[in-house]
Design a protein around this motif. Structure first.
Motif, mmCIF file in Angstrom:
data_model
loop_
_atom_site.group_PDB
_atom_site.id
_atom_site.type_symbol
_atom_site.label_atom_id
_atom_site.label_comp_id
_atom_site.label_asym_id
_atom_site.label_seq_id
_atom_site.Cartn_x
_atom_site.Cartn_y
_atom_site.Cartn_z
ATOM 1 N N LEU A 19 0.833 -1.205 0.000
ATOM 2 C CA LEU A 19 0.000 0.000 0.000
ATOM 3 C C LEU A 19 0.871 1.260 0.000
ATOM 4 O O LEU A 19 0.590 2.217 -0.731
ATOM 5 N N ASP A 20 1.922 1.257 0.796
ATOM 6 C CA ASP A 20 2.836 2.394 0.848
ATOM 7 C C ASP A 20 3.449 2.640 -0.525
ATOM 8 O O ASP A 20 3.509 3.774 -1.006
ATOM 9 N N ARG A 21 3.889 1.585 -1.175
ATOM 10 C CA ARG A 21 4.496 1.713 -2.503
ATOM 11 C C ARG A 21 3.482 2.205 -3.531
ATOM 12 O O ARG A 21 3.803 3.004 -4.406
ATOM 13 N N ARG A 22 2.251 1.744 -3.431
ATOM 14 C CA ARG A 22 1.211 2.177 -4.366
ATOM 15 C C ARG A 22 0.937 3.673 -4.199
ATOM 16 O O ARG A 22 0.801 4.400 -5.179
ATOM 17 N N VAL A 23 0.876 4.129 -2.956
ATOM 18 C CA VAL A 23 0.633 5.555 -2.700
ATOM 19 C C VAL A 23 1.751 6.391 -3.319
ATOM 20 O O VAL A 23 1.506 7.397 -3.979
ATOM 21 N N ARG A 24 2.993 5.969 -3.120
ATOM 22 C CA ARG A 24 4.122 6.729 -3.683
ATOM 23 C C ARG A 24 4.157 6.643 -5.200
ATOM 24 O O ARG A 24 4.441 7.634 -5.875
ATOM 25 N N ALA A 25 3.839 5.473 -5.759
ATOM 26 C CA ALA A 25 3.932 5.284 -7.207
ATOM 27 C C ALA A 25 2.857 6.067 -7.961
ATOM 28 O O ALA A 25 3.113 6.557 -9.061
ATOM 29 N N LEU A 26 1.690 6.184 -7.395
ATOM 30 C CA LEU A 26 0.580 6.813 -8.107
ATOM 31 C C LEU A 26 0.359 8.270 -7.707
ATOM 32 O O LEU A 26 -0.693 8.844 -7.994
#
Length: 84
Positions: A43-50
């Motif tokens: 979830l953390d990576r998704r927030v940063r990626a998008l």
């Protein structure tokens, strides 16, 4: 310095090899929906990626909540629990 020298020499163009080529679909707004069944790190990576587009969000009680930043809190709570 070597890189600049190579650029000055104007190397010939080479086509990319077709081995390993994959299709990446266009990112849609719905790709920003957070799935609380995923691990916190994902979830953390998704927030940063998008971020900034399409952004991430979730829906609670019929309202959409945008997530602008996230941080993994090791051992902070059960999966799916928002701590702050």
């Amino acid at each position: 310095r070597l890189i600049l020298r190579a650029l000055e020499e104007n190397p010939p163009a080479m086509p990319q090899p077709e081995d390993g080529v994959t299709y990446a679909p266009k990112i849609a707004k719905e790709d920003g929906r957070l799935d609380w069944a995923l691990p916190a790190v994902s979830l953390d990576r998704r927030v940063r990626a998008l971020n900034p587009w399409p952004g991430t969000f979730f829906t609670v009680n019929g309202e959409t909540v945008r997530v602008l930043a996230a941080e993994v809190d090791a051992g902070g709570g059960a999966p799916g629990v928002v701590l702050d």
